[in-house]
Scaffold this active site. Structure first.
Site, PDB file in Angstrom:
ATOM      1  N   ASN A 244       0.566  -1.048   0.078  1.00  0.00           N
ATOM      2  CA  ASN A 244      -0.045   0.187   0.409  1.00  0.00           C
ATOM      3  C   ASN A 244       1.056   1.554   0.566  1.00  0.00           C
ATOM      4  O   ASN A 244       1.891   1.747   0.903  1.00  0.00           O
ATOM      5  CB  ASN A 244      -1.400  -0.004   1.029  1.00  0.00           C
ATOM      6  CG  ASN A 244      -1.847  -1.842   1.430  1.00  0.00           C
ATOM      7  OD1 ASN A 244      -2.035  -1.724   0.258  1.00  0.00           O
ATOM      8  ND2 ASN A 244      -1.817  -2.052   2.223  1.00  0.00           N
ATOM      9  N   VAL A 245      -0.015   2.479  -0.763  1.00  0.00           N
ATOM     10  CA  VAL A 245       0.960   3.112  -0.599  1.00  0.00           C
ATOM     11  C   VAL A 245       0.421   4.461   0.241  1.00  0.00           C
ATOM     12  O   VAL A 245       0.804   5.546   0.574  1.00  0.00           O
ATOM     13  CB  VAL A 245       0.894   4.147  -2.240  1.00  0.00           C
ATOM     14  CG1 VAL A 245       1.432   3.234  -3.671  1.00  0.00           C
ATOM     15  CG2 VAL A 245      -0.542   4.890  -2.708  1.00  0.00           C
TER      16      VAL A 245
ATOM     17  N   HIS B 120       5.827  -0.282  -2.614  1.00  0.00           N
ATOM     18  CA  HIS B 120       5.389   0.616  -3.446  1.00  0.00           C
ATOM     19  C   HIS B 120       5.570   2.576  -3.827  1.00  0.00           C
ATOM     20  O   HIS B 120       4.785   2.826  -4.696  1.00  0.00           O
ATOM     21  CB  HIS B 120       4.575   0.505  -4.560  1.00  0.00           C
ATOM     22  CG  HIS B 120       4.037  -1.373  -5.025  1.00  0.00           C
ATOM     23  ND1 HIS B 120       2.716  -1.937  -4.917  1.00  0.00           N
ATOM     24  CD2 HIS B 120       5.141  -1.879  -5.119  1.00  0.00           C
ATOM     25  CE1 HIS B 120       3.351  -3.136  -5.191  1.00  0.00           C
ATOM     26  NE2 HIS B 120       4.601  -3.028  -5.644  1.00  0.00           N
TER      27      HIS B 120
ATOM     28  N   SER C 112      -4.220 -10.580  -2.048  1.00  0.00           N
ATOM     29  CA  SER C 112      -4.445 -11.716  -3.234  1.00  0.00           C
ATOM     30  C   SER C 112      -3.073 -12.028  -3.339  1.00  0.00           C
ATOM     31  O   SER C 112      -3.365 -13.662  -4.524  1.00  0.00           O
ATOM     32  CB  SER C 112      -5.809 -11.306  -4.474  1.00  0.00           C
ATOM     33  OG  SER C 112      -4.650 -10.562  -5.372  1.00  0.00           O
TER      34      SER C 112
END
Length: 227
Positions: free
Chosen positions: A88-89, A105, A173
């Site tokens: 997550n950013v 990321h 996922s």
């Protein structure tokens, strides 16, 4: 000495804070095709659209609050040597109190040089404007790894996973590579807990404990198991 607990988090943990993920909507992220806003080609073709897209995402992140799953992971530092690796950013892990967070990321609350991704800067507020320049005199963009770009933190993350005594996967996922391959670096004898409404497949050599729930509800079960 505290056991090393490595936690890998994906969009599912931030979804419960109201932040959407493109993978929930067939490749659309807030109504945009990801390849129109999350690639170097999109930036070269229409930088104003890309800049505005991340400004709006940043505004959402700043308005969001850490949820109970984020807070539970921070609380685990009292009993474990916790290392969080996130796809997550957003900065919700940090705001919840976690002290060791590796962002695979990037981090949307920072900017980076258009030509040197190692030059990053904090952003004051939510808006990054066209004409805001780095020290090299080129345009600043969101500090986010786009599709087609290398993932600079992947080797460090793999090293962290290779020494995990306990591994936890929350809200991912395992569909985005190379990040999804990090679980393969976890020692086979280290217990692996997976929290997600849809449990992704992992190789049979891992001792997998499945918690088929959302991040918030699943973390409650995990706390009971670990503490």
């Amino acid at each position: 000495m505290k056991k090393k607990l490595v936690v890998f988090t994906g969009a599912g943990i931030s979804a419960e804070s109201g932040l959407k993920t493109f993978r929930d909507t067939d490749g659309l992220w807030e109504g945009f095709n990801i390849y129109d806003v999350a690639t170097p080609e999109a930036w070269r073709k229409n930088p104003e659209v890309v800049q505005d897209f991340y400004n709006q995402r940043r505004k959402q992140v700043l308005a969001a609050q850490p949820n109970e799953a984020h807070k539970a992971l921070a609380a685990l530092e009292a009993d474990y040597d916790v290392h969080i690796i996130t796809q997550n950013v957003d900065d919700l892990h940090e705001r919840a109190g976690s002290t060791r967070v590796t962002h695979l990321h990037g981090l949307i609350t920072r900017s980076q040089s258009d030509i040197n991704p190692d030059l990053t800067y904090p952003i004051d507020g939510w808006e990054l404007k066209m004409g805001d320049l780095c020290e090299l005199g080129t345009q600043l963009r969101a500090h986010v790894v786009w599709f087609g770009e290398p993932v600079p933190m992947i080797e460090e993350a793999a090293f962290i996973c290779s020494s995990a005594e306990v591994f936890v996967l929350v809200g991912s996922s395992l569909a985005v590579y190379p990040a999804a391959g990090l679980i393969d670096f976890v020692p086979a004898l280290s217990p692996t807990y997976i929290i997600d409404p849809v449990i992704p497949k992992v190789k049979n050599s891992h001792q997998v404990i499945k918690i088929q729930k959302t991040a918030v509800e699943g973390m409650k079960d995990l706390m009971d198991l670990l503490i």
